[in-house]
Design a protein around this motif. Structure first.
Motif, PDB file in Angstrom:
ATOM      1  N   ALA A 149       0.837  -1.203   0.000  1.00  0.00           N
ATOM      2  CA  ALA A 149       0.000   0.000   0.000  1.00  0.00           C
ATOM      3  C   ALA A 149       0.870   1.250   0.000  1.00  0.00           C
ATOM      4  N   LEU A 150       0.664   2.105  -0.992  1.00  0.00           N
ATOM      5  CA  LEU A 150       1.385   3.369  -1.083  1.00  0.00           C
ATOM      6  C   LEU A 150       0.429   4.505  -0.722  1.00  0.00           C
ATOM      7  N   PRO A 151       0.812   5.344   0.239  1.00  0.00           N
ATOM      8  CA  PRO A 151      -0.086   6.430   0.638  1.00  0.00           C
ATOM      9  C   PRO A 151      -0.143   7.515  -0.433  1.00  0.00           C
ATOM     10  N   ALA A 152      -1.216   8.300  -0.412  1.00  0.00           N
ATOM     11  CA  ALA A 152      -1.352   9.415  -1.362  1.00  0.00           C
ATOM     12  C   ALA A 152      -0.236  10.430  -1.156  1.00  0.00           C
ATOM     13  N   GLY A 194       3.364  11.190   1.567  1.00  0.00           N
ATOM     14  CA  GLY A 194       4.235  10.583   2.558  1.00  0.00           C
ATOM     15  C   GLY A 194       5.025   9.433   1.981  1.00  0.00           C
ATOM     16  N   ALA A 195       5.537   8.595   2.867  1.00  0.00           N
ATOM     17  CA  ALA A 195       6.436   7.527   2.457  1.00  0.00           C
ATOM     18  C   ALA A 195       6.074   6.230   3.164  1.00  0.00           C
ATOM     19  N   VAL A 203      13.782 -14.961   2.381  1.00  0.00           N
ATOM     20  CA  VAL A 203      13.738 -13.499   2.407  1.00  0.00           C
ATOM     21  C   VAL A 203      12.311 -13.061   2.702  1.00  0.00           C
ATOM     22  N   GLU A 204      12.171 -12.049   3.548  1.00  0.00           N
ATOM     23  CA  GLU A 204      10.860 -11.447   3.814  1.00  0.00           C
ATOM     24  C   GLU A 204      10.978  -9.943   3.644  1.00  0.00           C
ATOM     25  N   VAL A 205       9.981  -9.350   2.983  1.00  0.00           N
ATOM     26  CA  VAL A 205       9.899  -7.902   2.837  1.00  0.00           C
ATOM     27  C   VAL A 205       8.773  -7.429   3.752  1.00  0.00           C
ATOM     28  N   HIS A 206       9.087  -6.468   4.611  1.00  0.00           N
ATOM     29  CA  HIS A 206       8.094  -5.907   5.541  1.00  0.00           C
ATOM     30  C   HIS A 206       7.935  -4.420   5.238  1.00  0.00           C
ATOM     31  N   SER A 207       6.739  -3.908   5.495  1.00  0.00           N
ATOM     32  CA  SER A 207       6.493  -2.484   5.248  1.00  0.00           C
ATOM     33  C   SER A 207       5.547  -1.924   6.304  1.00  0.00           C
ATOM     34  N   ARG A 208       5.606  -0.610   6.432  1.00  0.00           N
ATOM     35  CA  ARG A 208       4.661   0.121   7.288  1.00  0.00           C
ATOM     36  C   ARG A 208       4.697   1.584   6.875  1.00  0.00           C
TER      37      ARG A 208
END
Length: 118
Positions: free
Chosen positions: A7-10, A12-13, A31-36
């Motif tokens: 999910a990419l915010p409108a 921000g980052a 390998v794991e990719v995590h985001s927040r």
């Protein structure tokens, strides 16, 4: 393996964290990719949109030569048909994921050049 869209915010980052684990007996590394969302400190939970495996040998992950674009033998198709075709299969993405400029098919595989909106 994609487990969920990133999910990419409108505005921000997004913070990304890539974790590579120790080698297993076959020499592969999970390998794991995590985001927040960025900007609210450590309060937001990390999600895992993708996992994978790194390996130094074995078969190529590509069924085509990635140095040749578009793939040899691929047939150009109308890029305007891609999003409606994917939607008919149940893949309904927002505008950030609807930027296909050029599309090719090679057997059952689909290749695309995609441009993200500003």
């Amino acid at each position: 393996t994609l487990q969920a869209p990133l999910a990419l915010p409108a505005t921000g980052a997004v913070q990304l964290r890539v974790e590579v684990s120790e080698r297993d007996d076959a020499g592969r590394r999970p390998v794991e990719v995590h985001s927040r969302p960025d900007g609210d400190g450590t309060g937001a939970p990390w999600t895992c949109p993708a996992t994978g495996v790194l390996a130094s040998d074995g078969p190529s992950p590509y069924s085509w030569d990635p140095r040749v674009w578009p793939p040899t033998g691929a047939v150009s198709v109308d890029a305007d048909d891609l999003d409606p075709s994917l939607a008919a299969l149940g893949y309904q993405y927002g505008p950030a994921f609807q930027g296909a400029q050029s599309v090719w098919k090679l057997g059952d595989e689909v290749y695309a050049e995609v441009v993200l909106p500003q």
